[in-house]
Motif scaffolding. Structure first.
Motif, PDB file in Angstrom:
ATOM      1  N   LYS A 165       6.903  -3.212 -14.478  1.00 22.94           N
ATOM      2  CA  LYS A 165       7.908  -2.641 -13.581  1.00 22.94           C
ATOM      3  C   LYS A 165       7.947  -3.423 -12.279  1.00 22.94           C
ATOM      4  CE  LYS A 165       6.127   1.482 -13.311  1.00 22.94           C
ATOM      5  NZ  LYS A 165       5.851   2.892 -12.956  1.00 22.94           N
ATOM      6  N   ILE A 166       9.045  -3.245 -11.554  1.00 24.73           N
ATOM      7  CA  ILE A 166       9.210  -3.831 -10.228  1.00 24.73           C
ATOM      8  C   ILE A 166       9.302  -2.694  -9.226  1.00 24.73           C
ATOM      9  CG2 ILE A 166      10.680  -5.253  -8.731  1.00 24.73           C
ATOM     10  CD1 ILE A 166      11.749  -6.605 -11.265  1.00 24.73           C
ATOM     11  N   LYS A 167       8.512  -2.766  -8.165  1.00 25.54           N
ATOM     12  CA  LYS A 167       8.564  -1.769  -7.090  1.00 25.54           C
ATOM     13  C   LYS A 167       9.196  -2.419  -5.860  1.00 25.54           C
ATOM     14  CE  LYS A 167       4.834   1.365  -8.356  1.00 25.54           C
ATOM     15  NZ  LYS A 167       3.583   2.026  -7.905  1.00 25.54           N
ATOM     16  N   VAL A 168      10.248  -1.801  -5.350  1.00 24.58           N
ATOM     17  CA  VAL A 168      11.007  -2.383  -4.245  1.00 24.58           C
ATOM     18  C   VAL A 168      10.803  -1.558  -2.981  1.00 24.58           C
ATOM     19  CG1 VAL A 168      13.275  -3.115  -3.440  1.00 24.58           C
ATOM     20  CG2 VAL A 168      12.739  -3.212  -5.875  1.00 24.58           C
ATOM     21  N   ILE A 169      10.419  -2.242  -1.908  1.00 29.38           N
ATOM     22  CA  ILE A 169      10.315  -1.604  -0.591  1.00 29.38           C
ATOM     23  C   ILE A 169      11.169  -2.380   0.398  1.00 29.38           C
ATOM     24  CG2 ILE A 169       8.020  -0.631  -0.974  1.00 29.38           C
ATOM     25  CD1 ILE A 169       6.855  -2.975   0.627  1.00 29.38           C
ATOM     26  N   ASN A 198       0.824  -1.207   0.000  1.00 27.61           N
ATOM     27  CA  ASN A 198       0.000   0.000   0.000  1.00 27.61           C
ATOM     28  C   ASN A 198       0.860   1.260   0.000  1.00 27.61           C
ATOM     29  OD1 ASN A 198      -3.047  -0.696   0.369  1.00 27.61           O
ATOM     30  ND2 ASN A 198      -1.990  -2.081   1.743  1.00 27.61           N
ATOM     31  N   SER A 199       1.998   1.191   0.686  1.00 24.37           N
ATOM     32  CA  SER A 199       2.877   2.359   0.717  1.00 24.37           C
ATOM     33  C   SER A 199       3.576   2.561  -0.621  1.00 24.37           C
ATOM     34  CB  SER A 199       3.913   2.215   1.840  1.00 24.37           C
ATOM     35  OG  SER A 199       4.774   1.111   1.600  1.00 24.37           O
ATOM     36  N   ALA A 200       3.590   1.505  -1.460  1.00 20.64           N
ATOM     37  CA  ALA A 200       4.191   1.608  -2.792  1.00 20.64           C
ATOM     38  C   ALA A 200       3.141   1.848  -3.867  1.00 20.64           C
ATOM     39  CB  ALA A 200       4.956   0.316  -3.120  1.00 20.64           C
ATOM     40  N   SER A 201       1.880   2.028  -3.460  1.00 24.44           N
ATOM     41  CA  SER A 201       0.771   2.238  -4.403  1.00 24.44           C
ATOM     42  C   SER A 201       0.780   1.187  -5.510  1.00 24.44           C
ATOM     43  CB  SER A 201       0.843   3.648  -5.017  1.00 24.44           C
ATOM     44  OG  SER A 201       0.794   4.639  -4.025  1.00 24.44           O
ATOM     45  N   LEU A 202       0.854  -0.082  -5.107  1.00 20.22           N
ATOM     46  CA  LEU A 202       0.939  -1.171  -6.084  1.00 20.22           C
ATOM     47  C   LEU A 202      -0.323  -1.248  -6.930  1.00 20.22           C
ATOM     48  CD1 LEU A 202       2.862  -3.570  -6.865  1.00 20.22           C
ATOM     49  CD2 LEU A 202       1.362  -5.002  -5.472  1.00 20.22           C
ATOM     50  N   LYS A 203      -0.117  -1.406  -8.241  1.00 23.19           N
ATOM     51  CA  LYS A 203      -1.214  -1.544  -9.192  1.00 23.19           C
ATOM     52  C   LYS A 203      -1.069  -2.875  -9.935  1.00 23.19           C
ATOM     53  CE  LYS A 203      -2.640   2.823  -8.659  1.00 23.19           C
ATOM     54  NZ  LYS A 203      -1.604   3.306  -7.718  1.00 23.19           N
ATOM     55  N   GLU A 204      -2.133  -3.229 -10.656  1.00 25.68           N
ATOM     56  CA  GLU A 204      -2.031  -4.377 -11.550  1.00 25.68           C
ATOM     57  C   GLU A 204      -0.898  -4.139 -12.548  1.00 25.68           C
ATOM     58  OE1 GLU A 204      -5.610  -5.786 -13.410  1.00 25.68           O
ATOM     59  OE2 GLU A 204      -6.854  -5.197 -11.699  1.00 25.68           O
ATOM     60  N   ASN A 205      -0.286  -5.208 -13.007  1.00 22.74           N
ATOM     61  CA  ASN A 205       0.831  -5.150 -13.957  1.00 22.74           C
ATOM     62  C   ASN A 205       2.127  -4.626 -13.344  1.00 22.74           C
ATOM     63  OD1 ASN A 205      -1.763  -4.118 -15.990  1.00 22.74           O
ATOM     64  ND2 ASN A 205      -0.744  -6.072 -16.343  1.00 22.74           N
ATOM     65  N   GLN A 206       2.180  -4.595 -12.018  1.00 23.69           N
ATOM     66  CA  GLN A 206       3.407  -4.222 -11.325  1.00 23.69           C
ATOM     67  C   GLN A 206       3.766  -5.334 -10.342  1.00 23.69           C
ATOM     68  OE1 GLN A 206       2.468  -0.483  -9.433  1.00 23.69           O
ATOM     69  NE2 GLN A 206       2.474   0.659 -11.361  1.00 23.69           N
ATOM     70  N   LEU A 207       5.057  -5.575 -10.191  1.00 20.52           N
ATOM     71  CA  LEU A 207       5.527  -6.610  -9.267  1.00 20.52           C
ATOM     72  C   LEU A 207       6.096  -5.944  -8.027  1.00 20.52           C
ATOM     73  CD1 LEU A 207       6.113  -9.719  -8.946  1.00 20.52           C
ATOM     74  CD2 LEU A 207       8.427  -9.202  -9.736  1.00 20.52           C
ATOM     75  N   ASP A 231      18.855  -5.151 -14.934  1.00 18.43           N
ATOM     76  CA  ASP A 231      19.636  -5.590 -16.085  1.00 18.43           C
ATOM     77  C   ASP A 231      19.281  -7.005 -16.525  1.00 18.43           C
ATOM     78  OD1 ASP A 231      20.860  -3.160 -15.911  1.00 18.43           O
ATOM     79  OD2 ASP A 231      22.765  -3.912 -15.134  1.00 18.43           O
ATOM     80  N   LEU A 232      19.067  -7.896 -15.564  1.00 17.09           N
ATOM     81  CA  LEU A 232      18.781  -9.289 -15.911  1.00 17.09           C
ATOM     82  C   LEU A 232      17.353  -9.478 -16.397  1.00 17.09           C
ATOM     83  CD1 LEU A 232      19.801 -12.232 -15.982  1.00 17.09           C
ATOM     84  CD2 LEU A 232      18.951 -12.471 -13.632  1.00 17.09           C
ATOM     85  N   LEU A 233      16.389  -8.859 -15.721  1.00 20.74           N
ATOM     86  CA  LEU A 233      14.981  -9.072 -16.051  1.00 20.74           C
ATOM     87  C   LEU A 233      14.471  -8.115 -17.118  1.00 20.74           C
ATOM     88  CD1 LEU A 233      13.582  -9.738 -12.468  1.00 20.74           C
ATOM     89  CD2 LEU A 233      14.126 -11.399 -14.234  1.00 20.74           C
ATOM     90  N   ARG A 234      15.274  -7.109 -17.477  1.00 22.60           N
ATOM     91  CA  ARG A 234      14.910  -6.151 -18.522  1.00 22.60           C
ATOM     92  C   ARG A 234      13.631  -5.397 -18.165  1.00 22.60           C
ATOM     93  NH1 ARG A 234      19.268  -5.340 -19.811  1.00 22.60           N
ATOM     94  NH2 ARG A 234      18.588  -4.206 -21.683  1.00 22.60           N
ATOM     95  N   LEU A 235      13.511  -5.038 -16.894  1.00 24.91           N
ATOM     96  CA  LEU A 235      12.376  -4.266 -16.394  1.00 24.91           C
ATOM     97  C   LEU A 235      12.893  -3.067 -15.613  1.00 24.91           C
ATOM     98  CD1 LEU A 235      10.038  -7.078 -14.973  1.00 24.91           C
ATOM     99  CD2 LEU A 235       9.555  -5.647 -16.963  1.00 24.91           C
ATOM    100  N   ASN A 236      12.146  -1.957 -15.671  1.00 20.69           N
ATOM    101  CA  ASN A 236      12.482  -0.841 -14.801  1.00 20.69           C
ATOM    102  C   ASN A 236      12.241  -1.242 -13.344  1.00 20.69           C
ATOM    103  OD1 ASN A 236      13.132   0.842 -16.921  1.00 20.69           O
ATOM    104  ND2 ASN A 236      11.111   1.813 -17.016  1.00 20.69           N
ATOM    105  N   VAL A 237      13.157  -0.863 -12.488  1.00 17.40           N
ATOM    106  CA  VAL A 237      13.038  -1.138 -11.062  1.00 17.40           C
ATOM    107  C   VAL A 237      12.898   0.189 -10.329  1.00 17.40           C
ATOM    108  CG1 VAL A 237      14.182  -2.068  -9.015  1.00 17.40           C
ATOM    109  CG2 VAL A 237      14.335  -3.293 -11.200  1.00 17.40           C
ATOM    110  N   GLU A 238      11.813   0.338  -9.570  1.00 21.28           N
ATOM    111  CA  GLU A 238      11.578   1.553  -8.795  1.00 21.28           C
ATOM    112  C   GLU A 238      11.903   1.301  -7.332  1.00 21.28           C
ATOM    113  OE1 GLU A 238       7.734   3.281  -9.137  1.00 21.28           O
ATOM    114  OE2 GLU A 238       7.970   3.831 -11.245  1.00 21.28           O
ATOM    115  N   SER A 239      12.828   2.059  -6.808  1.00 25.03           N
ATOM    116  CA  SER A 239      13.146   2.002  -5.384  1.00 25.03           C
ATOM    117  C   SER A 239      12.248   2.993  -4.653  1.00 25.03           C
ATOM    118  CB  SER A 239      14.616   2.358  -5.170  1.00 25.03           C
ATOM    119  OG  SER A 239      14.868   2.671  -3.812  1.00 25.03           O
ATOM    120  N   ILE A 240      11.394   2.474  -3.762  1.00 29.66           N
ATOM    121  CA  ILE A 240      10.486   3.329  -2.981  1.00 29.66           C
ATOM    122  C   ILE A 240      11.148   3.594  -1.638  1.00 29.66           C
ATOM    123  CG2 ILE A 240       8.127   3.650  -2.166  1.00 29.66           C
ATOM    124  CD1 ILE A 240       8.266   3.001  -5.156  1.00 29.66           C
ATOM    125  N   ASP A 241      11.732   4.754  -1.504  1.00 29.22           N
ATOM    126  CA  ASP A 241      12.486   5.085  -0.292  1.00 29.22           C
ATOM    127  C   ASP A 241      11.536   5.629   0.761  1.00 29.22           C
ATOM    128  OD1 ASP A 241      14.344   5.646   1.603  1.00 29.22           O
ATOM    129  OD2 ASP A 241      15.370   7.230   0.488  1.00 29.22           O
TER     130      ASP A 241
END
Length: 484
Positions: free
Chosen positions: A398-402, A241-250, A417-427
């Motif tokens: 995309k991947i959202k990391v918390i 919830n703090s990362a505002s996760l949506k469908e199509n996001q990991l 680099d390996l998964l070829r997806l943008n990775v968002e760091s949620i600080d």
């Protein structure tokens, strides 16, 4: 008058109690109390309640008077039996990671395991509540009466009872018991029969953030009048919830363990999902299902690594920073160091408590920097294997990391680099506490810093990662085939 909120985040390592005022947190934490008896570990719930009580009382009295809601997020699976005949708590609280109920898992037929998966969306595993309950009933007959009726309370359910005197749980946590029927969103008598726990009931299920009761007892006059108590849910789901996760996001939720989750409109109960230990559940919003898996190789493995090499946090950060630079300028593209991070067993798709770690490619010239790079390479490959097995058929963009890994640039860049997806760091500090607060406050996000890691276009880096990943998968398949 400004209203405040209290959130309680029950973690395996630490418990955090946070007072929220106008979106600003005041955090206090303590070590989650445990009782360790040889290879067995229990959570000490009496000590936990005592610590929570003392911690809440440390906040300013005037601020506490404005607290109108308490919301609890927690690890799943662990709980305690409440004797409905004697009105007493009747068992220890087995830690979720404790493996003593593996003997129960081994006694269940393949046919019944398949039935349970089709009902609950969970593979039968020693971590889940029903296996712990079955173990308690079978091996603790000296203090559990065979003709008594019992109620199972997860750890957050226990806290709700201590605050309010009411019984209740929440859907995402109920999804971790191995007794929730996903087709009806209610408890399964068929699973209880298979597990031989028919004399045990489960509490009423509430939506995340929904009122279960009003504070009574010692806190009645300390908090606001009619302060309500709710459960936010399973910690990883609450953190999303703090990362505002949506469908199509990991979601990549990191901590002692590492969890991967996406939101879907229906559970995956296929044969492939069952074989690869995919776990399904109900999300905190009540309208989505979760596709979820957790890997034991994360913070606990990094902590072991630091202790083994005598590194403090500053040492590790410095080594990671240098490894990041040397990875980008190709100085590490010839290293053969690779770590299989199965120090607490393996995660999906080969989910085994018996699998062990492996360090490969070291010699007398191997540096600490190479070992650090090899560790995060192994963690990244472990993540990628689970992703390809369980999530690749979902159109994720995309991947959202918390959690702590949001501050690890090397780890995040390797994933991108390996998964070829943008990775968002949620600080965001204490993502689970923030998620629990957002659930109670009707908000969708807090102001957070987001750093985006884009996949590299450097063909040398791409080729190196693919080559090493191919080698990793061969080792992984060997471990899986030989069950080691």
């Amino acid at each position: 008058m400004t209203t405040n909120r209290l959130t309680i985040d029950l973690g395996t390592t630490n418990t955090k109690v946070t007072l929220w005022q106008n979106n600003e947190p005041i955090l206090r934490k303590f070590k989650t109390p445990k009782v360790i008896k040889g290879k067995y570990t229990d959570f000490d719930l009496k000590a936990l309640w005592s610590e929570i009580t003392k911690t809440i009382e440390q906040f300013n009295a005037e601020d506490l008077k404005k607290v109108e809601q308490i919301s609890i997020a927690s690890f799943g699976e662990s709980g305690i039996l409440y004797d409905l005949d004697t009105k007493q708590f009747a068992s220890e609280c087995i830690a979720w990671f404790d493996e003593r109920s593996q003997v129960i898992v081994d006694s269940i037929s393949a046919k019944d395991k398949h039935k349970i998966y089709k009902i609950t969306g969970l593979p039968v595993h020693s971590h889940y509540s029903a296996c712990k309950i079955a173990w308690l009933l079978k091996y603790c007959k000296s203090f559990l009466h065979p003709r008594h009726k019992y109620l199972w309370l997860g750890v957050p359910d226990y806290l709700v009872y201590k605050f309010t005197g009411n019984f209740g749980t929440e859907y995402s946590l109920a999804s971790r018991t191995l007794d929730l029927d996903l087709s009806t969103s209610n408890w399964s008598n068929e699973v209880k029969q298979i597990m031989n726990i028919e004399n045990v009931t489960f509490p009423q299920i509430y939506k995340a953030g929904e009122k279960i009761g009003i504070v009574k007892g010692a806190f009645k006059n300390i908090l606001a009048k009619n302060c309500i108590v709710s459960i936010a849910g399973h910690d990883h789901m609450v953190g999303s919830n703090s990362a505002s996760l949506k469908e199509n996001q990991l979601l990549d939720s990191t901590g002692t363990t590492e969890a991967m989750m996406c939101l879907v409109n229906y559970p995956d109960l296929s044969e492939k999902a069952e074989q690869e230990s995919l776990t399904n559940g109900i999300y905190t919003d009540g309208s989505h299902y979760t596709r979820f898996t957790a890997m034991p190789s994360a913070g606990s493995t990094i902590e072991w690594f630091m202790n083994m090499l005598g590194l403090n946090e500053a040492d590790l950060v410095a080594l990671m920073s240098q490894a990041m630079k040397d990875y980008k300028n190709h100085k590490l593209l010839n290293t053969k160091v690779l770590i299989i991070p199965h120090f607490n067993g393996s995660g999906a798709p080969y989910k085994s408590t018996q699998s062990e770690g492996l360090i490969y490619g070291i010699n007398r010239e191997t540096s600490k920097e190479e070992l650090v790079f090899g560790l995060f390479l192994g963690l990244t490959f472990e993540f990628a294997i689970a992703y390809e097995s369980l999530f690749q058929d979902v159109a994720l963009n995309k991947i959202k990391v918390i959690g702590p890994a949001s501050k690890d640039p090397l780890w995040l860049q390797l994933k991108a680099d390996l998964l070829r997806l943008n990775v968002e760091s949620i600080d965001i500090d204490q993502a689970v506490s923030a998620g629990a607060y957002l659930l109670t406050n009707g908000q969708h996000n807090l102001d957070t810093k987001i750093t985006i890691y884009n996949p590299t276009k450097d063909t040398d880096q791409i080729n190196y990662l693919r080559k090493e990943y191919d080698q990793y998968k061969k080792i992984y398949q060997f471990l899986k085939k030989n069950k080691i």
